[in-house]
Design an enzyme around this catalytic site. Structure first.
Site, short mmCIF file in Angstrom:
data_model
loop_
_atom_site.label_atom_id
_atom_site.label_comp_id
_atom_site.label_asym_id
_atom_site.label_seq_id
_atom_site.Cartn_x
_atom_site.Cartn_y
_atom_site.Cartn_z
N THR A 1 37.13 54.56 27.64
CA THR A 1 37.12 53.87 26.23
C THR A 1 37.00 55.01 25.21
OG1 THR A 1 34.87 53.15 26.40
CG2 THR A 1 36.57 51.71 27.26
N TYR B 1 37.66 62.53 34.88
CA TYR B 1 38.15 62.19 33.54
C TYR B 1 39.30 62.99 33.22
CZ TYR B 1 35.40 65.87 30.98
OH TYR B 1 35.20 66.99 30.21
N GLN C 1 30.76 63.31 36.70
CA GLN C 1 32.16 63.14 36.13
C GLN C 1 32.62 64.45 35.56
OE1 GLN C 1 33.41 60.65 32.01
NE2 GLN C 1 31.91 59.50 33.13
N TYR D 1 31.10 57.75 21.59
CA TYR D 1 32.49 57.51 21.21
C TYR D 1 32.38 56.43 19.97
CZ TYR D 1 33.58 58.96 26.01
OH TYR D 1 33.67 59.99 27.11
N1 LIG Z 1 32.50 62.92 30.09
C1 LIG Z 1 33.31 63.62 29.21
O1 LIG Z 1 32.92 64.65 28.58
C2 LIG Z 1 34.75 62.89 29.17
C3 LIG Z 1 35.44 63.74 28.51
C4 LIG Z 1 36.94 63.02 28.24
C5 LIG Z 1 37.06 61.90 28.70
N2 LIG Z 1 36.25 61.12 29.23
C6 LIG Z 1 36.36 59.80 29.89
O2 LIG Z 1 37.61 59.56 30.61
C7 LIG Z 1 38.52 58.80 29.83
C8 LIG Z 1 39.80 58.97 30.33
O3 LIG Z 1 40.10 60.42 29.73
P1 LIG Z 1 40.94 60.67 28.38
O4 LIG Z 1 41.11 59.41 27.62
O5 LIG Z 1 40.48 61.71 27.84
O6 LIG Z 1 42.65 60.79 28.75
P2 LIG Z 1 43.52 60.29 29.78
O7 LIG Z 1 42.92 59.16 30.65
O8 LIG Z 1 44.13 61.40 30.59
O9 LIG Z 1 44.58 59.83 28.82
C9 LIG Z 1 44.41 58.45 27.70
C10 LIG Z 1 45.50 58.22 26.95
O10 LIG Z 1 46.62 58.67 27.22
C11 LIG Z 1 47.52 57.86 26.48
N3 LIG Z 1 48.03 56.72 27.45
C12 LIG Z 1 47.38 55.76 28.29
N4 LIG Z 1 48.36 55.04 29.12
C13 LIG Z 1 49.46 55.58 28.76
C14 LIG Z 1 51.03 55.17 29.19
N5 LIG Z 1 50.97 54.14 30.16
N6 LIG Z 1 51.86 55.75 28.81
C15 LIG Z 1 51.90 56.77 27.65
N7 LIG Z 1 50.46 57.20 27.23
C16 LIG Z 1 49.32 56.31 27.83
C17 LIG Z 1 46.94 56.91 25.46
O11 LIG Z 1 46.63 57.71 24.11
P3 LIG Z 1 47.84 58.01 23.27
O12 LIG Z 1 48.74 56.38 23.41
O13 LIG Z 1 47.40 57.77 21.99
O14 LIG Z 1 48.66 58.96 23.63
C18 LIG Z 1 45.32 57.00 26.19
O15 LIG Z 1 44.10 56.94 25.18
C19 LIG Z 1 37.93 58.45 28.61
O16 LIG Z 1 38.32 57.48 27.85
C20 LIG Z 1 36.46 58.68 28.66
O17 LIG Z 1 36.04 57.37 29.18
C21 LIG Z 1 34.81 61.65 29.56
#
Ligand SMILES: NC(=O)c1ccc[n+]([C@@H]2O[C@H](COP(=O)([O-])OP(=O)(O)OC[C@H]3O[C@@H](n4cnc5c(N)ncnc54)[C@H](OP(=O)(O)O)[C@@H]3O)[C@@H](O)[C@H]2O)c1
Length: 322
Positions: free
Chosen positions: A20, A207, A179, A61
């Site tokens: 999220t 992630y 993570q 966030y």
């Molecule tokens: N601990 C940390 O430092 C850290 C760092 C990064 C992430 N995280 C966690 O991991 C989660 C996931 O990582 P992330 O949000 O960076 O990236 P991700 O899961 O690789 O990509 C998510 C993004 O891809 C797009 N998307 C999702 N489903 C889709 C689909 N079916 N078709 C096309 N585009 C799609 C959406 O953005 P758009 O529609 O805008 O393109 C979405 O916000 C985060 O939300 C967070 O909870 C943690």
């Protein structure tokens, strides 16, 4: 939806958790641009309806906004859901500047603020977001261990920690989970962290499985150019040249593997993450219900050994380009 136990100490989790970060919305340093809370709540409800049992958020966030939206979405169903959130990236009232803090006092304040925003009296998985300031990781971890004994936190984990960081805190209180970033383009965790976590019963929740959407199949150079001015992906090295063209070319080569299985590229990226036995679950971001509907079925796609080998060959060729 498949489930796995989080390391040797943690709870059972669906192999996909909902991420999220993007639903934090606009107006802060690591924003993904404007976001409609109605879409966010619908995305969370869709995830739960499709069998996703847990949600990953963080205080930072949207400077509290993501936690508030998660709190609203889970009201009335709290006991059926596991909530993971994070501390250490703090900010002061009236300021949007993010400060790294791990003093016991700051961790305690962040925990109480998160509980209030999430509308709950316990956090299922409380994680240190970043090991910064590094000298204070023992102090911050000690405070989380205290919150575990008080029942405010069920399980304690960390994010973005090195093996050395993990060793330091594991001796104080056992680490339930790590993570790290983990996807087809970011595989550093495989080298030292995966073996260390396996040896020490630490679960891994990876992630950015689609590298912030880049591996979803929905990206092109045009789409990157049209990203909102505030979207932090505009500054991300994976989304800028020369890497961007190479990454998009890789996605084009991977797409036929998804297509011949009747799956999307987004599912392929997630299924590859889940093909690693050390990984408990992938944290998949989604901003709208249709995105969640597309990615959730990846949880049950088990890649064959020959598909994994075919993917690995394409990844090795991409890696060789730098
Ligand atoms: N601990 C940390 O430092 C850290 C760092 C990064 C992430 N995280 C966690 O991991 C989660 C996931 O990582 P992330 O949000 O960076 O990236 P991700 O899961 O690789 O990509 C998510 C993004 O891809 C797009 N998307 C999702 N489903 C889709 C689909 N079916 N078709 C096309 N585009 C799609 C959406 O953005 P758009 O529609 O805008 O393109 C979405 O916000 C985060 O939300 C967070 O909870 C943690």
């Amino acid at each position: 939806m498949r489930k796995r136990r989080l390391g040797s100490r943690g709870p059972e989790l669906s192999v996909i958790g909902l991420g999220t970060w993007a639903i934090g919305g606009a107006g802060w340093q690591y924003s993904w641009g404007p976001q409609d809370d109605k879409d966010s709540i619908a995305a969370i409800h869709r995830a739960l309806d499709l069998g996703i049992t847990w949600i990953d958020t963080a205080a930072v966030y949207g400077l509290g906004h993501s936690e508030e939206v998660v709190g609203r979405a889970i009201a009335g169903r709290r006991s059926k859901i596991l909530v993971a959130t994070k501390c250490s990236r703090a900010w002061d009232p009236g300021s949007t500047a993010i400060v790294d803090r791990l003093s016991a006092h700051s961790v305690r304040k962040e925990l109480e603020d998160s509980l209030r925003r999430l509308g709950t009296d316990y956090i299922d998985l409380y994680q240190i977001h970043w090991p910064r300031p590094e000298a204070a990781i023992e102090e911050g971890w000690g405070e989380i261990a205290r919150a575990v004994t008080e029942g405010k936190v069920r399980f304690a984990g960390v994010s973005n920690f090195s093996v050395d960081n993990l060793r330091r805190i594991h001796a104080i209180h056992p680490v339930t989970s790590l993570q790290p970033p983990f996807n087809m383009l970011r595989r550093d965790a495989e080298k030292d962290l995966f073996p260390f976590c396996a040896q020490n019963g630490i679960g891994i929740v990876g992630y950015s499985p689609m590298q912030m959407g880049l591996l979803s199949g929905a990206f092109s150079r045009d789409r990157v150019a049209r990203l909102d001015a505030e979207d932090n992906r505009r500054r991300n090295p994976y989304f800028t040249e020369p890497a961007l063209s190479r990454n998009l070319a890789l996605v084009d080569k991977l797409k036929p593997i998804a297509r011949r299985n009747g799956r999307s590229m987004a599912e392929l990226a997630i299924a590859w993450v889940l093909s690693k036995p050390e990984v408990t679950a992938a944290i998949v971001g989604g901003r709208r219900p249709d995105q969640v509907s597309e990615t959730a079925p990846a949880a049950d796609w088990v890649l064959s050994a020959s598909e994994v080998a075919e993917i690995e060959a394409l990844l090795a060729a991409r890696e060789a380009m730098g």
